[in-house]
Design a protein around this motif. Structure first.
Motif, PDB file in Angstrom:
ATOM      1  N   CYS A 106      -7.187   6.215   1.164  1.00  0.00           N
ATOM      2  CA  CYS A 106      -6.976   5.235   0.088  1.00  0.00           C
ATOM      3  C   CYS A 106      -7.093   5.919  -1.273  1.00  0.00           C
ATOM      4  CB  CYS A 106      -8.006   4.115   0.210  1.00  0.00           C
ATOM      5  SG  CYS A 106      -8.062   3.036  -1.219  1.00  0.00           S
ATOM      6  N   CYS A 161      -5.547   2.591  -5.702  1.00  0.00           N
ATOM      7  CA  CYS A 161      -4.540   2.200  -6.678  1.00  0.00           C
ATOM      8  C   CYS A 161      -4.578   0.706  -6.983  1.00  0.00           C
ATOM      9  CB  CYS A 161      -3.155   2.549  -6.153  1.00  0.00           C
ATOM     10  SG  CYS A 161      -2.728   1.650  -4.656  1.00  0.00           S
ATOM     11  N   CYS A 191       0.824  -1.216   0.000  1.00  0.00           N
ATOM     12  CA  CYS A 191       0.000   0.000   0.000  1.00  0.00           C
ATOM     13  C   CYS A 191       0.860   1.268   0.000  1.00  0.00           C
ATOM     14  CB  CYS A 191      -0.938   0.024   1.196  1.00  0.00           C
ATOM     15  SG  CYS A 191      -1.953   1.516   1.221  1.00  0.00           S
TER      16      CYS A 191
HETATM   17  S1  SF4 Z   1      -6.142   0.622  -3.034  1.00  0.00           S
HETATM   18 FE1  SF4 Z   1      -6.101   1.850  -1.154  1.00  0.00          FE
HETATM   19  S2  SF4 Z   1      -5.749   0.398   0.485  1.00  0.00           S
HETATM   20 FE2  SF4 Z   1      -5.257  -0.659  -1.436  1.00  0.00          FE
HETATM   21  S3  SF4 Z   1      -3.075  -0.343  -1.692  1.00  0.00           S
HETATM   22 FE3  SF4 Z   1      -4.057   1.346  -2.787  1.00  0.00          FE
HETATM   23  S4  SF4 Z   1      -4.211   2.995  -1.297  1.00  0.00           S
HETATM   24 FE4  SF4 Z   1      -3.745   1.131  -0.151  1.00  0.00          FE
END
Ligand code: SF4
Ligand code: SF4
Lengths: 451, 320
Positions: free
Chosen positions: A416, A419, A387
């Motif tokens: 978040c 990604c 992450c």
């Molecule tokens: S989608 Fe959100 S929770 Fe998942 S790795 Fe990316 S930033 Fe982190």
């Protein structure tokens, strides 16, 4: 040491199969359907009606609010209808249908290849032009560009970052424009830099694009030698790591600063614009060309080399038409993505049409894209390691499944960036982002209503 | 192309799966398995066979008939437990004792908690400790069986090096040659035979990015420092660091058991705290406790505080 962002990230195969395919201009179809929602914010209001004749570059829809954008006709001809039509995801949205006749442009547009390096002095006029030409961010978010170029009172830009990372696998359109339109991009950057008060400007490009790096470096050097207003622009080689092109990650990589939770880049003195946006700014300001074209990649492992393309398209072209021109949809394609494989959208409707931010038709086979069966979390921590926001997806998904919004907020679900690194990395095939995305929406709504 | 698939992003997924990770752990244990079979012969093969077969069979039966959940045998985690348990037992262990160990490991330590991912304690260690307490004679009688090679080697028959120290003081191990221990010459459970074989496995796990080095290295470093201090003060009373690292299943535990995903902390900092804890507890037991070695107990004790460690050690968040 090559720079990159400091937290998390993954290294999927970059699969830049079409990186050497020169940009080709797509022929104009007999009919286009132009959406009024091609940007972040309120959909634009149509100002033409059935029966009107329009020219290429004529405004056909006006912004409906501060965060909204002009939409121009990409063809000349007669408006056939203004009404609902299904977009990419299959949702209804107002489209303007135009029957194409000839290719007649509005007055004042400079369609020559001559490079104009002299930057107009009046920043107000520049911003007005960017706005009137409907320029939006082309890195994915399609945020109106002029809004981003006017920092709120009290905020100063220390650094303009041009995003040439193109960290999504498969996509090569930015790579191609950086190779083929490098000088125009640098002029666009210099224009934005001047508007922002002459801050330092860094063009960040990942190491896996050596040709683009060379072309952009040469363009900067040449313009600095021959024209005024190009000081303080530099090219920076970045390590290959996804999601380098994420706004927050790029700021960390280039400036070593981190945007606070729920904050804006300008809070740490950063303004990030995509290289394609910079090209659009050049065309708007120096050539009076509104944003009606962009470059998209047609690619996939199941396509033979001769069917890989980088196309300059006009907005409003049906995707099915483009797929046909490119040589047809391959048999093995199980999923077609608009955008990159990590953050792009799966296309439900190939009759949808191109928009300003269209960046690809990516064909994925079932084998590549069908997820494995979900099994128990083995607490391997790979999601947290991946992450880029330093979140703990395994924890967030657990809280989300129990609707524990307080814990979710405490553990920063609102940060978040969607990604997909977590879901990509999970050996147990847990649909982490699917779950977290919903929880994030809920928590942000709660935070907003509290304010 | 029939109907287009539509699902949310991301549209790609890593090739690494639970099964591939477990398979890598099994591969990493192979050097140690091969060495133990070569030196302990048929009896070691029997222990391995019984252990793996009963772990897999038990998991299958329990998931299918007791829990009525989808079968999880294919994820290979039961195989990992089986091999680990076997490596933790003397080659002379009777087959029915091995079987009881497997019942405790899979049936009690893993399945009663809800299966893979839910268990608080490492199943193989629970199995071993249960046997150690219930069948001490079988578990500490290290008469060396006839191997396929090296039948004549007999550095210390009848006791593990650590056991010898507990009984006879430091003089009991004066005949030990560390360079032998590195390769094959340690009395004890099968998996303790060769430090080199274990380290090859460790290197493999690191290269394949199955585990990170923090836990293993912090255990070894803690043991080295702890015993180094005592040994420096009184070498006549306390065993030296090299001895402590090479004996008593320390490497086996540090590489393959303390690093178990499910029962170790998630974060790197947490991993270091966990490793230091294991190192200190191991040495306290070895120097001052009743059992000659302490690794298994140390890991179990630290397993129980993992939820606490996870609660306090979070990842460094962006922009906070
Ligand atoms: S989608 Fe959100 S929770 Fe998942 S790795 Fe990316 S930033 Fe982190
Ligand atoms: S990557 Fe998947 S299995 Fe590993 S901790 Fe995260 S959610 Fe659990």
């Amino acid at each position: 040491m090559m720079k990159t962002f400091s937290i998390g990230g993954i290294h999927p195969s970059d699969s830049k199969i079409s990186k050497d395919c020169k940009i080709e201009v797509l022929p104009v179809p007999s009919k286009v359907f132009i959406s009024v929602a091609q940007h972040l914010g309120a959909p634009a209001t149509p100002i033409v009606k059935a029966g009107d004749t329009v020219k290429v570059g004529q405004v056909i829809a006006e912004p409906a609010g501060f965060i909204s954008a002009y939409v121009h006709s990409s063809v000349s001809g007669t408006v056939k209808s203004v009404g609902p039509r299904k977009d990419l995801a299959g949702n209804n949205m107002t489209h303007i249908e135009i029957d194409v006749e000839g290719d007649e442009w509005v007055e004042g547009v400079d369609l020559s290849d001559t490079l104009i390096t002299a930057i107009p002095e009046d920043n107000k006029a520049i911003l007005e032009k960017i706005k009137m030409c409907g320029v939006v961010g082309l890195g994915g978010a399609t945020f109106p560009a002029h809004v981003k170029l006017c920092p709120p009172p009290g905020k100063v830009a220390d650094c303009l970052i041009l995003n040439g990372a193109e960290c999504e696998p498969y996509l090569t359109s930015d790579n191609r424009i950086m190779i083929e339109r490098s000088k125009e991009i640098v002029v666009g950057a210099a224009i934005m830099k001047q508007v922002l008060g002459g801050c330092k400007t860094v063009i960040g490009i990942e190491e896996n694009k050596p040709e683009a790096l060379a072309a952009m470096t040469a363009a900067v050097a040449q313009l600095q030698k021959t024209a005024k207003g190009y000081d303080g622009i530099s090219v920076m080689t970045l390590k290959k790591k996804y999601p380098q092109g994420g706004e927050k990650q790029l700021i960390d990589a280039v400036m070593g600063r981190q945007v606070k939770s729920m904050g804006l880049p300008i809070d740490v003195g950063a303004v990030v614009q995509n290289v394609a946006t910079s090209l659009a700014v050049y065309e708007a300001v120096q050539k009076n060309i509104p944003l009606i074209t962009n470059v998209m990649t047609i690619t996939g492992d199941c396509l033979p080399m001769e069917k890989q393309h980088n196309y300059k398209f006009r907005i409003g072209m049906p995707l099915s038409y483009i797929a046909e021109v490119a040589g047809g949809v391959p048999e093995q394609a199980a999923k077609i993505i608009s955008g990159g494989p990590m953050m792009g959208k799966a296309i439900a409707n190939m009759e949808a049409t191109t928009v300003k931010g269209s960046s690809s038709l990516l064909y994925l086979t079932a084998e590549q894209t069908v997820r494995g069966v979900e099994s128990a979390c083995i607490r391997c921590g790979k999601c947290a390691e991946a992450c880029p926001m330093g979140l703990e997806p395994f924890l967030l998904q657990k809280y989300a499944r129990h609707n524990m919004t307080d814990e979710l907020e405490e553990n920063a679900v609102q940060d978040c960036i969607e990604c997909g690194c977590c879901l990509y990395s999970c050996p147990a095939n847990i649909p982490l982002l699917d779950i977290i995305r919903i929880a994030k929406g809920d928590v942000i709504r709660i935070i907003r209503t509290r304010k | 192309m029939e109907k287009l698939l539509v699902s949310p992003s991301p549209h790609l997924h890593t090739k690494t799966s639970t099964k591939s990770l477990m398979r890598d752990v099994v591969i990493a244990m192979m050097p140690a398995v091969i060495v133990s079979v070569l030196f302990y012969g048929w009896s070691e093969l029997l222990v391995l066979g019984v252990s793996v077969a009963s772990c897999v069979l038990l998991e299958y039966l329990i998931t299918k008939y007791l829990l009525k959940k989808p079968c999880t045998v294919c994820d290979m985690s039961a195989v990992v437990t089986g091999v680990l348990l076997a490596l933790n037992l003397p080659a002379t262990t009777p087959w029915w004792v091995v079987f009881i160990g497997a019942v405790v490991a899979i049936g009690v330590a893993k399945m009663t908690f809800g299966g893979l991912g839910q268990n608080l304690f490492n199943p193989a260690i629970v199995g071993r400790v249960f046997l150690l307490i219930s069948f001490p004679t079988y578990m500490t009688d290290w008469t060396r069986p006839q191997g396929f090679i090296g039948g004549g080697i007999d550095a210390l028959s009848g006791a593990t090096p650590l056991g010898a120290v507990k009984e006879g003081g430091i003089a009991a191990i004066e005949c030990l040659d560390y360079s032998d221990m590195l390769f094959y010459n340690i009395g004890g459970s099968a998996g303790e035979l060769s430090a080199i074989a274990l380290l090859i496995g460790f290197a493999y796990l690191l290269v394949r990015r199955v585990i990170k080095p923090y836990i293993t290295c912090s255990i070894i470093a803690t043991v080295a420092i702890f015993s180094g201090i005592f040994w420096a003060i009184n070498p006549a009373e306390y065993t030296d660091p090299v001895f402590n690292i090479l004996t008593g299943g320390l490497l086996l535990g540090a590489i393959f058991m303390a690093t178990d995903y499910v029962t170790s902390p998630m974060s790197n900092v947490g991993g270091i705290i966990f490793g230091v804890g294991i190192g200190i507890i191991t040495m306290l037991i070895r120097y001052f406790g009743a059992y000659p070695e302490g690794m298994s107990f140390a890991i179990l004790i630290m397993n129980s505080v993992v939820p606490l460690i996870n609660k306090w050690c979070h990842t460094k968040k962006y922009g906070r």
